[in-house]
Design a protein around this motif. Structure first.
Motif, PDB file in Angstrom:
ATOM      1  N   SER A   1      -7.282 -32.882 -36.849  1.00 36.03           N
ATOM      2  CA  SER A   1      -7.831 -33.544 -35.541  1.00 36.03           C
ATOM      3  C   SER A   1      -9.061 -33.040 -35.333  1.00 36.03           C
ATOM      4  CB  SER A   1      -6.765 -33.633 -34.518  1.00 36.03           C
ATOM      5  OG  SER A   1      -7.147 -34.010 -33.076  1.00 36.03           O
ATOM      6  N   GLY A   2     -10.241 -33.798 -35.398  1.00 39.36           N
ATOM      7  CA  GLY A   2     -11.587 -33.424 -35.229  1.00 39.36           C
ATOM      8  C   GLY A   2     -12.263 -33.564 -36.398  1.00 39.36           C
ATOM      9  N   ASP A   3     -13.625 -32.939 -36.276  1.00 38.45           N
ATOM     10  CA  ASP A   3     -14.360 -33.028 -37.515  1.00 38.45           C
ATOM     11  C   ASP A   3     -14.835 -31.577 -38.227  1.00 38.45           C
ATOM     12  OD1 ASP A   3     -14.557 -35.714 -37.258  1.00 38.45           O
ATOM     13  OD2 ASP A   3     -16.289 -35.656 -35.603  1.00 38.45           O
ATOM     14  N   GLU A   4     -14.520 -30.661 -37.511  1.00 38.22           N
ATOM     15  CA  GLU A   4     -15.063 -29.417 -37.936  1.00 38.22           C
ATOM     16  C   GLU A   4     -13.973 -28.465 -38.524  1.00 38.22           C
ATOM     17  OE1 GLU A   4     -18.209 -28.511 -37.791  1.00 38.22           O
ATOM     18  OE2 GLU A   4     -18.542 -30.501 -36.945  1.00 38.22           O
ATOM     19  N   ALA A   5     -13.459 -28.930 -39.703  1.00 38.24           N
ATOM     20  CA  ALA A   5     -12.526 -28.190 -40.552  1.00 38.24           C
ATOM     21  C   ALA A   5     -12.918 -28.233 -41.856  1.00 38.24           C
ATOM     22  CB  ALA A   5     -11.132 -29.069 -40.479  1.00 38.24           C
ATOM     23  N   TYR A   6     -12.886 -26.652 -42.363  1.00 40.98           N
ATOM     24  CA  TYR A   6     -13.390 -26.148 -43.592  1.00 40.98           C
ATOM     25  C   TYR A   6     -12.518 -25.327 -44.459  1.00 40.98           C
ATOM     26  CZ  TYR A   6     -17.604 -27.891 -41.227  1.00 40.98           C
ATOM     27  OH  TYR A   6     -18.370 -28.676 -40.347  1.00 40.98           O
ATOM     28  N   VAL A   7     -12.615 -25.254 -45.562  1.00 43.43           N
ATOM     29  CA  VAL A   7     -11.888 -24.626 -46.528  1.00 43.43           C
ATOM     30  C   VAL A   7     -12.700 -23.856 -47.540  1.00 43.43           C
ATOM     31  CG1 VAL A   7      -9.846 -24.694 -48.228  1.00 43.43           C
ATOM     32  CG2 VAL A   7      -9.502 -25.992 -46.177  1.00 43.43           C
ATOM     33  N   THR A   8     -12.206 -22.520 -47.750  1.00 46.86           N
ATOM     34  CA  THR A   8     -12.927 -21.767 -48.958  1.00 46.86           C
ATOM     35  C   THR A   8     -11.862 -21.373 -49.813  1.00 46.86           C
ATOM     36  OG1 THR A   8     -14.531 -21.316 -47.419  1.00 46.86           O
ATOM     37  CG2 THR A   8     -14.434 -19.884 -49.387  1.00 46.86           C
ATOM     38  N   ARG A   9     -11.733 -21.577 -51.118  1.00 42.28           N
ATOM     39  CA  ARG A   9     -10.813 -21.293 -52.125  1.00 42.28           C
ATOM     40  C   ARG A   9     -11.526 -19.849 -52.954  1.00 42.28           C
ATOM     41  NH1 ARG A   9     -10.683 -26.492 -52.820  1.00 42.28           N
ATOM     42  NH2 ARG A   9      -8.532 -27.607 -52.302  1.00 42.28           N
ATOM     43  N   GLY A  10     -10.879 -18.596 -52.415  1.00 44.88           N
ATOM     44  CA  GLY A  10     -11.586 -17.473 -53.086  1.00 44.88           C
ATOM     45  C   GLY A  10     -12.788 -17.380 -52.829  1.00 44.88           C
TER      46      GLY A  10
ATOM     47  N   ILE B   1      -9.046 -21.056 -44.200  1.00 38.30           N
ATOM     48  CA  ILE B   1      -9.171 -22.263 -43.216  1.00 38.30           C
ATOM     49  C   ILE B   1      -9.870 -21.967 -41.934  1.00 38.30           C
ATOM     50  CG2 ILE B   1      -8.008 -24.159 -42.392  1.00 38.30           C
ATOM     51  CD1 ILE B   1      -5.997 -21.980 -44.391  1.00 38.30           C
ATOM     52  N   ARG B   2     -10.981 -22.781 -41.611  1.00 37.58           N
ATOM     53  CA  ARG B   2     -11.703 -22.290 -40.545  1.00 37.58           C
ATOM     54  C   ARG B   2     -11.750 -23.713 -39.603  1.00 37.58           C
ATOM     55  NH1 ARG B   2     -17.089 -22.873 -39.025  1.00 37.58           N
ATOM     56  NH2 ARG B   2     -17.724 -23.624 -40.963  1.00 37.58           N
ATOM     57  N   THR B   3     -11.704 -23.627 -38.533  1.00 36.65           N
ATOM     58  CA  THR B   3     -11.852 -24.837 -37.590  1.00 36.65           C
ATOM     59  C   THR B   3     -13.103 -24.489 -36.558  1.00 36.65           C
ATOM     60  OG1 THR B   3     -10.433 -23.961 -35.906  1.00 36.65           O
ATOM     61  CG2 THR B   3      -9.347 -25.555 -37.722  1.00 36.65           C
ATOM     62  N   GLY B   4     -13.775 -25.486 -36.129  1.00 39.30           N
ATOM     63  CA  GLY B   4     -14.961 -25.511 -35.125  1.00 39.30           C
ATOM     64  C   GLY B   4     -14.248 -25.984 -33.702  1.00 39.30           C
ATOM     65  N   ALA B   5     -15.355 -26.328 -33.001  1.00 38.91           N
ATOM     66  CA  ALA B   5     -14.948 -26.999 -31.509  1.00 38.91           C
ATOM     67  C   ALA B   5     -14.206 -28.325 -31.634  1.00 38.91           C
ATOM     68  CB  ALA B   5     -16.147 -26.986 -30.828  1.00 38.91           C
TER      69      ALA B   5
ATOM     70  N   GLU C   1     -11.252 -29.041 -23.567  1.00 37.56           N
ATOM     71  CA  GLU C   1     -12.215 -29.486 -24.281  1.00 37.56           C
ATOM     72  C   GLU C   1     -13.462 -29.671 -23.772  1.00 37.56           C
ATOM     73  OE1 GLU C   1     -10.187 -33.407 -25.114  1.00 37.56           O
ATOM     74  OE2 GLU C   1      -9.039 -32.800 -26.746  1.00 37.56           O
ATOM     75  N   GLU C   2     -13.518 -29.841 -22.263  1.00 39.80           N
ATOM     76  CA  GLU C   2     -14.770 -29.965 -21.674  1.00 39.80           C
ATOM     77  C   GLU C   2     -15.574 -28.704 -21.747  1.00 39.80           C
ATOM     78  OE1 GLU C   2     -17.909 -31.483 -19.389  1.00 39.80           O
ATOM     79  OE2 GLU C   2     -16.391 -32.527 -20.396  1.00 39.80           O
ATOM     80  N   ARG C   3     -14.859 -27.606 -21.530  1.00 40.44           N
ATOM     81  CA  ARG C   3     -15.580 -26.417 -21.801  1.00 40.44           C
ATOM     82  C   ARG C   3     -16.043 -26.181 -23.323  1.00 40.44           C
ATOM     83  NH1 ARG C   3     -10.650 -24.369 -19.088  1.00 40.44           N
ATOM     84  NH2 ARG C   3      -9.961 -23.685 -20.954  1.00 40.44           N
ATOM     85  N   GLU C   4     -15.453 -26.605 -24.127  1.00 38.63           N
ATOM     86  CA  GLU C   4     -15.778 -26.505 -25.575  1.00 38.63           C
ATOM     87  C   GLU C   4     -17.179 -27.688 -25.846  1.00 38.63           C
ATOM     88  OE1 GLU C   4     -12.919 -27.185 -28.575  1.00 38.63           O
ATOM     89  OE2 GLU C   4     -11.538 -25.291 -27.799  1.00 38.63           O
ATOM     90  N   ARG C   5     -17.116 -28.678 -25.056  1.00 38.76           N
ATOM     91  CA  ARG C   5     -18.319 -29.488 -25.204  1.00 38.76           C
ATOM     92  C   ARG C   5     -19.582 -28.740 -24.727  1.00 38.76           C
ATOM     93  NH1 ARG C   5     -14.447 -33.747 -23.918  1.00 38.76           N
ATOM     94  NH2 ARG C   5     -14.061 -34.945 -25.521  1.00 38.76           N
ATOM     95  N   GLN C   6     -19.275 -28.320 -23.392  1.00 44.23           N
ATOM     96  CA  GLN C   6     -20.410 -27.495 -22.852  1.00 44.23           C
ATOM     97  C   GLN C   6     -20.905 -26.293 -23.870  1.00 44.23           C
ATOM     98  OE1 GLN C   6     -19.111 -26.455 -19.159  1.00 44.23           O
ATOM     99  NE2 GLN C   6     -19.057 -28.310 -18.104  1.00 44.23           N
ATOM    100  N   GLN C   7     -20.120 -25.614 -24.297  1.00 45.52           N
ATOM    101  CA  GLN C   7     -20.594 -24.404 -25.157  1.00 45.52           C
ATOM    102  C   GLN C   7     -21.068 -25.104 -26.430  1.00 45.52           C
ATOM    103  OE1 GLN C   7     -20.335 -21.444 -24.574  1.00 45.52           O
ATOM    104  NE2 GLN C   7     -21.078 -20.678 -26.698  1.00 45.52           N
ATOM    105  N   MET C   8     -20.822 -26.164 -27.130  1.00 43.06           N
ATOM    106  CA  MET C   8     -21.410 -26.907 -28.182  1.00 43.06           C
ATOM    107  C   MET C   8     -22.612 -27.198 -27.705  1.00 43.06           C
ATOM    108  SD  MET C   8     -18.522 -29.090 -29.997  1.00 43.06           S
ATOM    109  CE  MET C   8     -19.335 -30.054 -30.800  1.00 43.06           C
TER     110      MET C   8
END
Length: 408
Positions: free
Chosen positions: A41-50, A69-73, A277-284
């Protein structure tokens, strides 16, 4: 002959052991491939293998030992292992799959918050652990919410049992209990004790629970003795995950034993989620503005040691070639175009129009000179023709008097 048989037997046994190890490794490798991303859910999800490159995560992407696995706001990810173990990563969370074999699964929470649910009890000889802030907890048929913020880790256990260890200290939690672990070392213990509400003797001011071993606390840190909690104490993302998985959980230990309470918790969660979510938007937005300012080198440039009145265009925020910006900041000189704009000269056309000179034509008219023609006629010289008419006969130098008579 007997020696040759012994050698053959040894070689046979060695080959059998090697084959068994290879089969075991292959089985463990096959088991580790069952770890995968199931939803995002969202657009900021990333994966690094090794040691590989970080890539955008996608539903169905396989994971394994060494994956991060890393997620953003404003982004959350559900990950599944062996079809009966679910982990939900909240926004701004980073998790590493430290170990993933048929017998062992170890998850390291580096930052952020996760919800976990182990639907079925682990098999004999199987282990599953979570590591966070230099602590380790053993999971067996358990669900809860785990968060890690710097040197502090917190665990809200919804159901089941957990054995939590830090250094030589071990604390057991059961469903409906919460605890925090404070990492020691590097002189950070005193600040952590104050943050957790402990006095210097190691006693929790609110629960009056003593943790012994000052030297051990300074070196390894401490785990605060567990206390009871309800669904109202859960963080927003934790409550959301619990409600999303409520059909698989026994929530009576945290006060959600009937439909009415679940509805009440859902309404509360929606409000908390929107605020988060509003706090995260402001932080972004703040982070984006900071990156733009850093990429542009500021909002204005100096010209000859002075700040121009006109700010440099915000288009410079692309960050492409920051040192080219002083060249593109020639806007202050170009901003002087209004004084040199051609409109003022064109506005002077009335003064430069030929109308005023045309109005002076009467003074410069040639009539006065033409009126002087009578005084300038050649008639007087032409009147001397009579004296010149007598020249042929006159040799004595006579003259003509006023009456027109010739005198000698």
């Amino acid at each position: 002959m007997r020696i040759q048989w012994k050698k053959l037997l040894v070689l046979t046994l060695a080959a059998a052991l090697l084959g068994a190890n290879l089969i075991s490794m292959a089985q463990e490798s096959a088991q580790s491939r069952k770890f995968s991303v199931i939803s995002i859910s969202g657009d900021e999800a990333y994966v690094t293998r090794g040691a590989g490159k970080e890539v955008k995560a996608a539903a169905g992407m396989p994971l394994g030992q060494g994956s991060t696995i890393r997620t953003g706001a404003l982004t959350s990810v559900y990950v599944e292992a062996d079809e009966d173990r679910i982990i939900r990563l909240d926004s701004n969370t980073q998790v590493e799959i430290t170990k993933a074999t048929s017998k062992s699964l170890k998850i390291t929470l580096k930052s952020g918050e996760i919800f976990f649910n182990v639907d079925k009890p682990l098999k004999a000889g199987e282990e599953m652990t979570f590591d966070a802030a230099q602590t380790s907890m053993s999971i067996r048929g358990t669900s809860g919410v785990l968060s890690c913020n710097g040197d502090t880790a917190s665990l809200y256990l919804v159901e089941g049992k957990v054995e939590w260890k830090i250094g030589n200290q071990t604390v057991n939690l059961t469903g409906g209990e919460v605890s925090s672990a404070l990492r020691g070392g590097n002189g950070a213990y005193s600040a952590q004790v104050d943050k957790a509400g402990l006095n210097k003797s190691g006693t929790n001011n609110s629960q009056k629970t003593t943790v012994s071993g000052e030297q051990q606390r300074e070196t390894d840190g401490i785990i605060i003795e567990p206390r009871a909690f309800t669904w109202e104490d859960l963080p927003p993302a934790g409550l959301q995950a619990v409600l999303e998985q409520s059909g698989l959980l026994n929530l009576s230990a945290i006060g959600l034993g009937n439909r009415q309470l679940l509805d009440q918790a859902t309404a509360r969660m929606e409000q908390m989620r929107k605020e988060k979510e509003e706090r995260e938007r402001q932080q972004m937005e703040k982070e984006a503005a900071a990156r733009q300012a850093a990429g542009s080198g500021g909002t204005s440039v100096r010209v000859d040691g002075k700040e121009p009145e006109i700010p440099v265009s915000e288009d410079r925020g692309s960050g492409d070639g920051g040192w080219r910006e002083p060249e593109t900041s020639v806007n202050p000189p170009t901003s002087t175009e209004p004084p040199i704009v051609e409109d003022p000269p064109t506005s002077t056309e009335p003064p430069t129009s030929v109308d005023p000179p045309a109005s002076t034509e009467p003074p410069t008219v040639v009539d006065p000179p033409t009126s002087t023609e009578p005084p300038t006629p050649v008639d007087p010289p032409s009147s001397t023709e009579p004296p010149t008419s007598v020249d042929p006969g006159d040799t004595t130098g006579g003259y003509i008097d006023s009456n027109g008579n010739y005198q000698s």
